[in-house]
Design an enzyme around this catalytic site. Structure first.
Site, short mmCIF file in Angstrom:
data_model
loop_
_atom_site.label_atom_id
_atom_site.label_comp_id
_atom_site.label_asym_id
_atom_site.label_seq_id
_atom_site.Cartn_x
_atom_site.Cartn_y
_atom_site.Cartn_z
N ARG A 58 30.00 36.20 43.65
CA ARG A 58 28.87 37.04 44.02
C ARG A 58 27.81 36.17 44.69
O ARG A 58 27.65 35.00 44.35
CB ARG A 58 28.27 37.70 42.79
CG ARG A 58 29.11 38.80 42.20
CD ARG A 58 28.37 39.50 41.08
NE ARG A 58 28.18 38.68 39.91
CZ ARG A 58 27.07 38.05 39.57
NH1 ARG A 58 25.99 38.19 40.32
NH2 ARG A 58 26.99 37.31 38.49
N TYR A 104 34.80 39.50 48.83
CA TYR A 104 35.07 39.07 47.46
C TYR A 104 34.49 40.02 46.41
O TYR A 104 33.32 40.44 46.51
CB TYR A 104 34.52 37.67 47.20
CG TYR A 104 35.02 37.12 45.89
CD1 TYR A 104 36.28 36.57 45.80
CD2 TYR A 104 34.27 37.26 44.74
CE1 TYR A 104 36.78 36.14 44.58
CE2 TYR A 104 34.76 36.83 43.52
CZ TYR A 104 36.01 36.26 43.45
OH TYR A 104 36.51 35.84 42.25
N GLY A 105 35.27 40.31 45.40
CA GLY A 105 34.87 40.98 44.16
C GLY A 105 33.63 41.84 44.23
O GLY A 105 33.57 42.84 44.95
N GLY A 106 32.63 41.44 43.45
CA GLY A 106 31.45 42.26 43.28
C GLY A 106 30.67 42.50 44.56
O GLY A 106 29.88 43.45 44.63
N LYS A 152 29.58 46.27 40.51
CA LYS A 152 28.20 45.84 40.26
C LYS A 152 27.21 46.66 41.09
O LYS A 152 26.11 46.96 40.63
CB LYS A 152 28.05 44.36 40.58
CG LYS A 152 29.02 43.45 39.84
CD LYS A 152 28.83 43.53 38.36
CE LYS A 152 29.67 42.48 37.64
NZ LYS A 152 29.51 42.54 36.18
N HIS A 160 25.26 46.28 31.50
CA HIS A 160 26.27 45.25 31.70
C HIS A 160 26.84 44.91 30.32
O HIS A 160 26.50 43.88 29.75
CB HIS A 160 25.59 44.04 32.36
CG HIS A 160 26.53 42.97 32.81
ND1 HIS A 160 26.14 41.67 32.99
CD2 HIS A 160 27.83 43.01 33.14
CE1 HIS A 160 27.16 40.95 33.41
NE2 HIS A 160 28.20 41.74 33.51
N SER A 176 27.29 36.79 32.66
CA SER A 176 28.60 36.62 33.28
C SER A 176 29.35 35.44 32.66
O SER A 176 28.78 34.37 32.44
CB SER A 176 28.43 36.36 34.77
OG SER A 176 27.68 37.41 35.33
N CYS A 226 30.64 34.78 29.71
CA CYS A 226 30.28 34.28 28.38
C CYS A 226 31.30 34.74 27.35
O CYS A 226 31.00 34.78 26.15
CB CYS A 226 28.92 34.81 27.95
SG CYS A 226 27.57 33.79 28.47
N ASP A 236 33.13 45.22 30.71
CA ASP A 236 32.05 44.76 31.60
C ASP A 236 30.87 45.71 31.72
O ASP A 236 29.74 45.25 31.80
CB ASP A 236 32.63 44.48 33.00
CG ASP A 236 31.72 43.62 33.86
OD1 ASP A 236 31.09 42.69 33.30
OD2 ASP A 236 31.62 43.87 35.07
N ARG A 252 40.33 35.14 39.75
CA ARG A 252 40.29 36.41 39.02
C ARG A 252 41.64 37.09 38.93
O ARG A 252 42.51 36.88 39.76
CB ARG A 252 39.33 37.36 39.75
CG ARG A 252 37.90 36.89 39.82
CD ARG A 252 37.15 37.28 38.60
NE ARG A 252 35.85 36.61 38.48
CZ ARG A 252 34.97 36.92 37.54
NH1 ARG A 252 35.22 37.88 36.69
NH2 ARG A 252 33.84 36.27 37.45
O1 O2Y Z 1 32.14 40.32 40.80
C1 O2Y Z 1 32.41 39.17 41.13
O2 O2Y Z 1 32.51 38.85 42.29
C2 O2Y Z 1 32.60 38.10 40.17
S1 O2Y Z 1 31.49 38.17 38.86
C3 O2Y Z 1 32.06 39.34 37.70
C4 O2Y Z 1 33.32 39.87 37.77
C5 O2Y Z 1 33.74 40.74 36.80
C6 O2Y Z 1 32.89 41.08 35.80
N1 O2Y Z 1 31.65 40.56 35.74
C7 O2Y Z 1 31.24 39.69 36.66
C8 O2Y Z 1 29.85 39.19 36.50
O3 O2Y Z 1 29.38 38.33 37.22
O4 O2Y Z 1 29.16 39.66 35.58
MN MN Z 2 30.04 41.24 34.52
#
Ligand code: O2Y
Ligand code: MN
Length: 599
Positions: free
Chosen positions: A80, A208-210, A217, A237, A259, A261, A288, A383
């Protein structure tokens, strides 16, 4: 449904607002082809075939990992990007001091030229999706437009995609639109913009992801938190888990942790043998995000809006999280992990080592001998994207349309010192203070320095879609609206001794803290009244079968007033950021804490 003009097929919806928005995006982005995702298996097969053909997907060992593939993101696009994530409220003051702000007009002026013609030569995918169980009164519809097949494929796992979403939307239903393009994957032309007033998301330049899976997110936290503030519910969250006691009684917990943890590990906790034998069980509802509403019975009810897990691979092993590993054995998309020559996904901390003379292909696609340990083989934020339904410890209630009733809320973080293993808040308001002052050491989940202690209120620092001070006020308000509120707890699995060794073994043993919380909720467990909250003495914990010396358990639970005293200036500085919007109740809680520490 794929549509390459000039022979347009009829769209699969009558929803005029959706049709108008899709037409507007087509005009702006000028794709060669338009594809409405229906969520079918044929569509999945076609997406996979296309990505295998263009090299953006790599097959894995078909017998050991059926339906699993590897994707490598651009090496400049692996996490992110908080520094280019913006809340585009009309007034800068409404985004607050913890968010980057851009005016809606500036955001449109900056991003419109980027989107202009960005999908020439590409397919524009329209992805209607449901966040939450299909048909649940608590679920919501989003529609993502993207030019990334990886996003289209991943959204199928993380949300409920396609016809079911369009049916739930109907002709007049509301949806959260999200426009996404990978653009040129140029970090200098990368923006993730949220327009809370319009409930709109624009994301450009990252795959990428989020940053790119906009249901997660962007919608389920940033936009949803702003919606929830206005509508009297909570978008958090938080993991969701179900604890079953030896008598079969179930208690549901929600837990906010910054994130990486160990949220996924806690949500999928395996009880240690001594407790499993007695009948204690933990089942997963979500790992999550939680959406929580006040029920007609006065309790807080939560759903998991997601349908899959986007979990961190490194460190996931049969020792740390066998349930996560089992979840990823089929139908899983791995991103930025390493791969062995025979097609097995591999990452640091997976729990097995390739032969020393073996070769691995690392996350950047470079094949090198395993003996070359010059840099990690898997990216630290690599991931797995896996369907929740495959999780062996999934609760049968995970898709209950009304959600599950929450009796306990946990706030946690990585703290080497100060915060004991577990404590209970004196009240909802004190619990809000604990959430508002949460702090943790940063990890690789977001771009930026790692290992730095940062205040991360409610684990929402990167995800709150409006002014954090108003968000604190919303939590206080919710306390007044919940006749039977959950008990609030603070936990810390990461406390260390003077030599830097962890005092508590964590993982499955964290169940012992959950059992104490369960006892407190039931009105049975005892606790010591300390200046910072109600803390168990070692004798209050269920320690049967625990292989930890008594003095270390005591140290994990200890409240050291001098350490808490050192927190105060930092909390004051943290609170000062919110200025006039810091609720006076929280100032009062801070003053009360100082007084108790003095006493
Ligand atoms: O979303 C991302 O790109 C990675 S970070 C993430 C991924 C899954 C769940 N939580 C997170 C977070 O940063 O809280
Ligand atoms: Mn998360």
């Amino acid at each position: 449904m794929t549509d390459a003009s000039p022979t347009p097929l009829p769209p699969p919806t009558q929803n005029a607002a959706l049709l108008a928005w899709v037409a507007e995006c087509v005009r702006l982005c000028q794709p060669d082809t338009l594809h409405w995702c229906d969520g079918s298996e044929d569509e999945k097969a076609a997406l996979i075939a296309g990505m295998l053909a263009d090299g953006s997907l790599h097959p894995l060992h078909a017998a050991r990992f059926p339906g699993c593939y590897l994707h490598r993101s651009n090496p400049n696009d692996v996490a992110r990007v908080e520094q280019v994530t913006f809340i585009c409220s009309e007034l800068e003051a409404d985004a607050g001091p913890t968010n980057n702000w851009m005016s809606p007009a500036d955001a449109r002026a900056k991003l419109t030229p980027l989107f202009d013609g960005c999908m020439r030569g590409r397919t524009l995918y329209v992805i209607p999706y449901v966040m939450g169980p299909v048909g649940s009164p608590l679920s919501k519809i989003g529609v993502e437009i993207t030019d990334s097949a990886y996003v289209a494929l991943s959204m199928r796992t993380m949300t409920r995609v396609g016809t079911a979403a369009l049916e739930q939307l109907g002709a007049n239903g509301e949806f959260v639109p999200g426009l996404h393009s990978i653009g040129e994957l140029d970090p200098a032309r990368r923006f993730v913009c949220h327009f809370p007033d319009e409930r709109l998301i624009w994301s450009y330049g990252s795959g990428y992801g989020g940053n790119a899976l906009l249901g997660k997110k962007c919608f389920a936290l940033r936009i949803a938190s702003a919606m929830a503030q206005g509508e009297g519910w909570m978008a958090e969250h938080m993991l969701l888990l179900e604890l079953t006691d030896p008598q079969g009684a179930k208690t549901y917990f929600a837990g906010a942790f910054p994130s990486a943890c160990g949220k996924t590990n806690l949500a999928m906790l395996i009880p240690p043998p001594a407790l499993a034998t007695q009948g204690w069980q933990v089942r997963t509802i979500g790992d999550d995000i939680a959406w929580m509403h006040v029920g007609t019975d006065g309790r807080l009810w939560a759903i998991n809006p997601e349908a899959g897990f986007f979990g961190v691979a490194p460190g996931t092993s049969h020792q740390t999280n066998p349930n996560a590993l089992a979840t990823t054995e089929r139908n899983t998309l791995f991103t930025n992990v390493a791969v062995t020559d025979d097609g097995l996904p591999w990452w640091e901390g997976i729990g097995w080592e390739p032969e020393t003379n073996a070769f691995l292909t690392d996350w950047k696609g470079n094949r090198r001998p395993f003996s070359d340990q010059s840099e990690p083989f898997a990216h630290p934020n690599s991931r797995f994207t896996a369907p929740a339904a495959q999780c062996p410890c999934l609760s049968p209630h995970w898709e209950d349309p009304q959600g599950v009733p929450i009796s306990g809320i946990l706030f946690g973080g990585r703290r080497n010192t100060t915060v004991p293993l577990v404590l209970e808040a004196f009240s909802w308001q004190h619990g809000v203070f604990l959430g508002a002052t949460m702090a943790s050491r940063t990890t690789a989940a977001a771009a930026g320095a790692t290992g730095v202690l940062r205040r991360d209120p409610f684990a929402m620092l990167p995800f709150c879609g409006y002014h954090m001070g108003d968000y604190f006020a919303h939590w206080l308000q919710m306390g007044l609206r919940i006749p039977r509120p959950p008990a609030v707890f603070q936990v810390n699995w990461f406390r260390k001794d003077a030599d830097g060794s962890y005092l508590w073994p964590g993982y499955g043993e964290n169940l012992r803290a959950l059992i104490w919380m369960n006892e407190r909720i039931a009105g049975r467990g005892s606790a010591v009244n300390t200046p910072v909250g109600l803390v168990p003495s070692p004798g209050d914990l269920h320690l049967a079968g625990l292989d930890v010396p008594a003095d270390r358990v005591a140290a994990a639970l200890q409240v050291r007033t001098e350490e808490w005293g050192q927190e105060i200036p930092d909390i004051k500085e943290h609170f000062a950021r919110f200025g006039e919007r810091l609720p006076r109740e929280l100032r009062g809680e801070l003053a009360a804490l100082e007084q108790r520490l003095r006493d």
